[in-house]
Design an enzyme around this catalytic site. Structure first.
Site, PDB file in Angstrom:
ATOM      1  N   ASP A   6       0.878  -1.152   0.000  1.00  0.00           N
ATOM      2  CA  ASP A   6       0.000   0.000   0.000  1.00  0.00           C
ATOM      3  C   ASP A   6       0.927   1.216   0.000  1.00  0.00           C
ATOM      4  OD1 ASP A   6      -2.457   1.465   0.269  1.00  0.00           O
ATOM      5  OD2 ASP A   6      -1.981   1.734   2.388  1.00  0.00           O
ATOM      6  N   ASP A   8      -0.014   5.035   0.871  1.00  0.00           N
ATOM      7  CA  ASP A   8      -0.237   5.994   1.953  1.00  0.00           C
ATOM      8  C   ASP A   8      -0.299   5.284   3.296  1.00  0.00           C
ATOM      9  OD1 ASP A   8      -0.421   8.023   0.008  1.00  0.00           O
ATOM     10  OD2 ASP A   8      -2.564   7.661  -0.256  1.00  0.00           O
TER      11      ASP A   8
END
Length: 181
Positions: A6, A8
Site C-alpha cells: 500500500d 499511503d
C-alpha cells in the site's frame, strides 16, 4: 517473492485530505531504504494503491503521475525501484473489484509477475489492505504506521488471520528477508 505495498501510511505519511501534489508526499523514515533492501535481494515490488482522489475529482491522473514520479526519483537515490504501480482510481461510491478491500489490483499484480498467492505478501496499514490480501490468498503484514495503530486497536477478524505485525516497512522488510513466509 512478490511484495505488494500500500502507498499511503506504508511508504509515505497518510494525509486525511489526500496527497494532492509531489510536495505533500512525505516519506516515512527508512521506507525507501526498505524497498531498496528488498530489491537488492531479488524481490519484485509493486505498489497497489486506492487513489479515490481521482474518482472524487480532487486530482487528475497527470497529477498522480507527478506524485509517483517523485516516489520513483526518491527511490532511485537510494538504489531502489518499483516494478509497477497499480492504481484503483474509484471513488468509494463507485468501487469496482480493483478498489481494496477488493482483491483486483493484487490479482492483477500476481498475474503480471507470474506469482502464486503463497509467494506473495501484502504490506498495508488498514483493514481493507488485509482484507484484499486475504481475498487474494496472500501473506499479510500490517504496519503500525499510517492507520496501522488504529487498525490494531479496532481488531482484525479471525477470518483475516494470520497477520504479521511490524512497526513499519523497514521491520516488515526484515520479516521477509528473514524468510518468515
Amino acid at each position: 517473492m512478490l511484495v505488494l505495498l500500500d502507498r499511503d501510511g506504508v511508504i509515505n505519511e497518510d494525509r486525511p485530505d489526500f496527497v494532492k501534489n509531489p510536495g505533500e508526499l512525505v516519506f516515512i523514515p527508512n521506507s525507501l531504504e526498505a524497498i531498496a533492501r528488498l530489491n537488492s535481494h531479488g524481490h519484485k515490488l509493486v505498489v497497489t494503491t486506492n487513489q479515490s482522489c481521482i474518482g472524487r475529482g480532487i486530482i487528475t491522473e497527470e497529477q498522480l503521475a507527478a506524485i509517483h514520479g517523485k516516489l520513483i526519483e526518491a527511490l532511485a537515490k537510494v538504489s531502489g525501484r518499483l516494478d509497477d504501480i497499480i492504481v484503483a482510481p474509484d471513488a468509494p461510491w463507485a468501487a469496482t473489484d480493483r478498489r481494496k478491500p477488493g482483491p483486483g489490483m493484487l490479482i492483477e499484480a500476481m498475474r503480471k509477475f507470474n506469482a502464486r498467492p503463497g509467494e506473495t505478501v501484502m504490506i498495508g496499514d488498514s483493514t481493507r489492505d488485509i482484507e484484499a490480501a486475504g481475498a487474494a490468498g496472500c501473506h499479510r503484514i500490517l504496519v503500525r504506521t499510517g492507520k496501522g495503530r488504529k487498525t490494531l486497536a479496532e481488531g482484525l477478524g479471525r477470518h483475516l488471520l494470520p497477520v504479521h505485525v511490524a512497526d513499519d516497512l523497514d521491520e516488515a522488510a526484515d520479516f521477509i528477508l528473514a524468510g518468515r513466509f
